[in-house]
Design an enzyme around this catalytic site. Structure first.
Site, PDB file in Angstrom:
ATOM      1  N   TYR A  70      -4.901  16.998  17.181  1.00 14.19           N
ATOM      2  CA  TYR A  70      -5.645  15.753  17.387  1.00 14.19           C
ATOM      3  C   TYR A  70      -7.125  16.062  17.211  1.00 14.19           C
ATOM      4  O   TYR A  70      -7.633  17.016  17.791  1.00 14.19           O
ATOM      5  CB  TYR A  70      -5.375  15.206  18.789  1.00 14.19           C
ATOM      6  CG  TYR A  70      -5.516  13.720  18.904  1.00 14.19           C
ATOM      7  CD1 TYR A  70      -6.740  13.136  19.206  1.00 14.19           C
ATOM      8  CD2 TYR A  70      -4.425  12.883  18.695  1.00 14.19           C
ATOM      9  CE1 TYR A  70      -6.876  11.758  19.305  1.00 14.19           C
ATOM     10  CE2 TYR A  70      -4.546  11.513  18.801  1.00 14.19           C
ATOM     11  CZ  TYR A  70      -5.777  10.961  19.096  1.00 14.19           C
ATOM     12  OH  TYR A  70      -5.900   9.598  19.189  1.00 14.19           O
ATOM     13  N   GLU A  72     -10.219  13.636  16.969  1.00 13.36           N
ATOM     14  CA  GLU A  72     -11.130  12.490  16.934  1.00 13.36           C
ATOM     15  C   GLU A  72     -12.547  12.930  16.589  1.00 13.36           C
ATOM     16  O   GLU A  72     -13.047  13.917  17.131  1.00 13.36           O
ATOM     17  CB  GLU A  72     -11.144  11.767  18.279  1.00 13.36           C
ATOM     18  CG  GLU A  72     -10.008  10.795  18.463  1.00 13.36           C
ATOM     19  CD  GLU A  72     -10.197   9.944  19.715  1.00 13.36           C
ATOM     20  OE1 GLU A  72     -11.121  10.228  20.492  1.00 13.36           O
ATOM     21  OE2 GLU A  72      -9.415   8.993  19.901  1.00 13.36           O
ATOM     22  N   ASP A 216     -12.842  -1.527  -5.569  1.00 14.34           N
ATOM     23  CA  ASP A 216     -11.576  -0.989  -5.087  1.00 14.34           C
ATOM     24  C   ASP A 216     -10.884  -0.319  -6.270  1.00 14.34           C
ATOM     25  O   ASP A 216     -10.321  -0.983  -7.134  1.00 14.34           O
ATOM     26  CB  ASP A 216     -10.722  -2.127  -4.524  1.00 14.34           C
ATOM     27  CG  ASP A 216      -9.403  -1.647  -3.947  1.00 14.34           C
ATOM     28  OD1 ASP A 216      -8.977  -0.512  -4.268  1.00 14.34           O
ATOM     29  OD2 ASP A 216      -8.765  -2.413  -3.202  1.00 14.34           O
ATOM     30  N   THR A 242      -7.142   4.944  -3.066  1.00  9.52           N
ATOM     31  CA  THR A 242      -5.992   5.582  -2.433  1.00  9.52           C
ATOM     32  C   THR A 242      -5.704   6.905  -3.119  1.00  9.52           C
ATOM     33  O   THR A 242      -6.051   7.107  -4.286  1.00  9.52           O
ATOM     34  CB  THR A 242      -4.738   4.690  -2.511  1.00  9.52           C
ATOM     35  OG1 THR A 242      -4.515   4.306  -3.873  1.00  9.52           O
ATOM     36  CG2 THR A 242      -4.896   3.453  -1.657  1.00  9.52           C
ATOM     37  N   LYS A 245      -0.623   6.747  -5.947  1.00  8.37           N
ATOM     38  CA  LYS A 245      -0.782   6.090  -7.257  1.00  8.37           C
ATOM     39  C   LYS A 245      -1.204   7.114  -8.322  1.00  8.37           C
ATOM     40  O   LYS A 245      -0.646   8.197  -8.395  1.00  8.37           O
ATOM     41  CB  LYS A 245      -1.753   4.919  -7.168  1.00  8.37           C
ATOM     42  CG  LYS A 245      -1.385   3.872  -6.108  1.00  8.37           C
ATOM     43  CD  LYS A 245      -2.325   2.687  -6.184  1.00  8.37           C
ATOM     44  CE  LYS A 245      -1.989   1.634  -5.154  1.00  8.37           C
ATOM     45  NZ  LYS A 245      -2.545   1.936  -3.822  1.00  8.37           N
ATOM     46  N   ARG A 251       0.125   9.644   0.607  1.00 11.81           N
ATOM     47  CA  ARG A 251      -0.233   8.255   0.878  1.00 11.81           C
ATOM     48  C   ARG A 251      -1.415   8.229   1.838  1.00 11.81           C
ATOM     49  O   ARG A 251      -1.331   8.724   2.954  1.00 11.81           O
ATOM     50  CB  ARG A 251       0.957   7.497   1.458  1.00 11.81           C
ATOM     51  CG  ARG A 251       2.187   7.533   0.558  1.00 11.81           C
ATOM     52  CD  ARG A 251       3.229   6.533   0.977  1.00 11.81           C
ATOM     53  NE  ARG A 251       2.768   5.175   0.746  1.00 11.81           N
ATOM     54  CZ  ARG A 251       2.802   4.549  -0.429  1.00 11.81           C
ATOM     55  NH1 ARG A 251       3.235   5.182  -1.499  1.00 11.81           N
ATOM     56  NH2 ARG A 251       2.381   3.314  -0.535  1.00 11.81           N
TER      57      ARG A 251
END
Length: 437
Positions: A70, A72, A216, A242, A245, A251
């Site tokens: 984790y 953050e 985008d 992204t 693709k 992903r």
């Protein structure tokens, strides 16, 4: 001493033995579903433009030890201890991404392209601010202001479309709408727009009305990285994308920005604004993907992606299909199947699926059918190109698709085509190192 030039080395391919899978022993139900998905992908042809096949290295990073951590915050500014190694991973991912797109600033934490877009909106907009975006039916994305999406619910999106004759963006319309509505943000790029976009023209329009410009590039990321498509970072304030693709990675999403001030806004918008701990195993896989995209072999791959897309266009035209915008500059093409074969996109998708050819129904500009039915289909070449398909294979594949779409109710033809598809798939397995599951 032997002459090194004459020494032949044999490549050692380490097979993944499915029988030794821990998952198979611990959770047979999930393993069996995974086994079915492997067979579906390996023995079928994937033509969905937003999907690809990642490398073994990317999958190893996704399944790595970093899933336990984790973290953050950002490198060297974490809210937890024990982050020395994840700091290295994220820093490496950022530096590789910046190099890939010649960008001064980058954020690799967005979990998806949609969240990347959300972060940009949150960084410079207030609720109900006016924005300008490409409509969904003309190739835009849900997050470009569609009413059912958070973007349309939270912001006042005005939409531009495409010219009815050319089926391409009408820049005069964009300028007129911008002057009339004075948007704070202009969004361009899309999920089903097959042509180059004039980013310079969009920046000129944005400057004229004092708006931010967001590009985008989720779909075209790989093409831009290979320098086979114009790079929007030269003109945009923000670029989102992204890593799956065309970029052929895990992903996930990313954000590029052009000034330190904007970069700080983005970082704050992602965390603590809308996400908690980043997915460090996915960021590790992103870093691997960026390194792969910096290799010269990746350029060759993207060149073949374009060659295959154009081979599709030519072959479909020869069979009388109506191609939206009369061609493509990218990895995807749109076909009006209603006009071409008097069937809906939904019918085409479901029938082709019976022959193990996966496409998606897609709205086309000025579509008279609903989004769940559509008049069109979208075809993309990233996944089949990764498998090794060349132009001749695409031409052969068009024959299979045409046989099915012109005989939608003929089970004999569909079954015969399915056998041909299977034979073609066996020539190009998705992962050569995996034993048959």
């Amino acid at each position: 001493m032997p002459n090194k030039k004459n020494v032949k080395t044999k490549e050692v391919v380490v097979k993944y033995n499915v029988s030794e899978s821990t998952l198979k022993q611990s959770d047979r139900e999930i393993f069996n579903i995974m086994k079915k998905e492997y067979k579906r992908e390996n023995l079928g042809i994937e033509l969905i433009a937003s999907e690809n096949i990642v490398s073994r290295a990317v999958m190893e990073a996704q399944g790595s030890i970093f899933t336990n951590k984790y973290a953050e915050g950002y490198p060297n500014k974490r809210y937890y201890g024990g982050c020395i190694n994840v700091d290295e991973v994220e820093t490496l991912a950022i530096e590789r991404l910046k190099k890939l797109f010649d960008a001064p600033f980058a954020n690799v934490q967005p979990h998806s392209g949609s969240q990347a877009n959300m972060a940009v909106y949150m960084s410079v907009l207030q609720n109900s601010d006016t924005c300008l975006g490409l409509s969904l039916d003309c190739g835009g994305h849900l997050t470009h202001g569609h009413k059912v999406n958070f973007s349309g619910a939270n912001y006042n999106f005005i939409h531009y479309g495409v010219n009815k004759e050319t089926m391409q963006i009408d820049y005069d319309e964009v300028l007129n709408l911008a002057k009339k509505h004075k948007p704070k943000l202009i969004v361009t790029g899309g999920s089903a727009y097959p042509r180059f976009i004039d980013f310079k023209r969009f920046r000129e329009i944005a400057d004229e009305v004092n708006a931010y410009l967001l590009v985008d590039q989720a779909h075209i990321s790989g093409l831009v990285a290979a320098k086979l498509h114009p790079n929007p970072i030269e003109y945009a304030h923000f670029v989102t994308g992204t890593t799956h693709k065309t970029l052929r990675g895990p992903r996930g999403g990313y954000i590029l920005s052009t000034t330190e001030e904007l970069a700080k806004k983005i970082d704050k918008s992602i965390f603590p604004g809308m996400q908690g701990g980043p997915l460090m195993h996915i960021i590790a896989a992103k870093a691997v993907c960026f390194k792969e995209a910096l290799d010269k072999k990746f350029i060759k791959y993207q060149e073949q992606v374009l060659k295959n897309a154009n081979a599709f266009v030519k072959a479909f035209k020869e069979k009388g299909y109506y191609i939206i915008s009369d061609g493509t500059d990218t990895h995807l093409l749109l076909i009006d199947v209603k006009k071409s074969r008097n069937i809906t996109g939904d019918k085409a998708e479901k029938t082709l699926d019976k022959a193990h050819i996966t496409i998606n129904k897609n709205t086309i500009p000025y579509d008279t059918e609903s989004p769940m039915v559509t008049s069109g289909i979208r075809i993309g070449t990233p996944a089949i190109t990764t498998r090794g398909f060349k132009e001749k294979d695409c031409i052969e594949l068009v024959k299979y698709i045409d046989d099915v779409l012109t005989n939608c109710d003929d089970e004999k033809t569909i079954n015969a085509t399915a056998k041909k598809v299977l034979a073609l798939c066996k020539k190009y397995p998705i992962y050569k190192y995996i034993d048959e599951m």
